[in-house]
Structure formats: C-alpha cells, structure tokens
Scaffold this motif. Structure first.
Motif, mmCIF file in Angstrom:
data_model
loop_
_atom_site.group_PDB
_atom_site.id
_atom_site.type_symbol
_atom_site.label_atom_id
_atom_site.label_comp_id
_atom_site.label_asym_id
_atom_site.label_seq_id
_atom_site.Cartn_x
_atom_site.Cartn_y
_atom_site.Cartn_z
ATOM 1 N N ARG A 44 0.800 -1.229 0.000
ATOM 2 C CA ARG A 44 0.000 0.000 0.000
ATOM 3 C C ARG A 44 0.830 1.275 0.000
ATOM 4 O O ARG A 44 0.320 2.337 -0.312
ATOM 5 C CB ARG A 44 -0.972 -0.011 1.173
ATOM 6 N N TYR A 45 2.099 1.171 0.305
ATOM 7 C CA TYR A 45 2.955 2.358 0.247
ATOM 8 C C TYR A 45 3.129 2.840 -1.191
ATOM 9 O O TYR A 45 3.522 3.981 -1.426
ATOM 10 C CB TYR A 45 4.328 2.072 0.881
ATOM 11 N N LEU A 47 0.625 3.145 -3.331
ATOM 12 C CA LEU A 47 -0.622 3.747 -3.798
ATOM 13 C C LEU A 47 -0.500 5.253 -3.989
ATOM 14 O O LEU A 47 0.244 5.924 -3.282
ATOM 15 C CB LEU A 47 -1.754 3.449 -2.813
ATOM 16 N N VAL A 48 -1.267 5.755 -4.948
ATOM 17 C CA VAL A 48 -1.313 7.194 -5.229
ATOM 18 C C VAL A 48 -2.766 7.635 -5.374
ATOM 19 O O VAL A 48 -3.650 6.826 -5.622
ATOM 20 C CB VAL A 48 -0.537 7.554 -6.522
ATOM 21 N N ASP A 51 -6.643 5.968 -4.773
ATOM 22 C CA ASP A 51 -6.333 4.649 -4.210
ATOM 23 C C ASP A 51 -5.745 4.790 -2.811
ATOM 24 O O ASP A 51 -6.078 4.036 -1.909
ATOM 25 C CB ASP A 51 -5.342 3.889 -5.095
ATOM 26 N N LYS A 52 -4.887 5.762 -2.623
ATOM 27 C CA LYS A 52 -4.271 5.987 -1.318
ATOM 28 C C LYS A 52 -5.320 6.435 -0.301
ATOM 29 O O LYS A 52 -5.272 6.049 0.861
ATOM 30 C CB LYS A 52 -3.167 7.030 -1.432
ATOM 31 N N THR A 53 -6.272 7.221 -0.740
ATOM 32 C CA THR A 53 -7.331 7.706 0.144
ATOM 33 C C THR A 53 -8.195 6.558 0.651
ATOM 34 O O THR A 53 -8.516 6.492 1.831
ATOM 35 C CB THR A 53 -8.230 8.714 -0.599
ATOM 36 N N GLY A 56 -5.133 3.236 1.595
ATOM 37 C CA GLY A 56 -3.940 3.534 2.379
ATOM 38 C C GLY A 56 -4.248 3.916 3.769
ATOM 39 O O GLY A 56 -3.552 3.904 4.682
#
Length: 56
Positions: A44-45, A47-48, A51-53, A56
């Motif tokens: 998950r590191y 993710l951008v 997707d991160k929201t 992550g």
C-alpha cells in the motif's frame, strides 16, 4: 469470493509494480489518481491519488 479478491490484488500489484507506472505513463481516468484495484497491505505504500485515500 476470496479468489476474485486475490486476483484483483494481483492486478494491482502488477500495475503498481510496472515500469509504466514508475515512468508515469500508465494512467486511468486522471494522471496520478490510481487504478482502482485493491492492494495487499504490504504494497500500500505504492498507492497514489484516490487509491491511497481509500486503501492507504
């Protein structure tokens, strides 16, 4: 159901681990917004964007 989830995670790993993602060439809808595939916790590191929201 678990097999589908694992398959979708595999797609996410392949997308985020690709040279196209690293080069910024791979885009879905908006640049930098992610791809909409789930990722395993240990990835998950990478993710951008949205997707991160959500993951992550």
């Amino acid at each position: 159901m678990q097999a589908i989830h694992l398959a979708l995670q595999k797609i996410g790993v392949e997308l985020y681990g690709s040279a196209y993602h690293k080069a910024g060439i791979l885009v879905f809808e908006k640049p930098g917004d992610g791809y909409g595939f789930p990722m395993p916790k240990n990835g998950r590191y990478l993710l951008v964007g949205a997707d991160k929201t959500f993951e992550g």
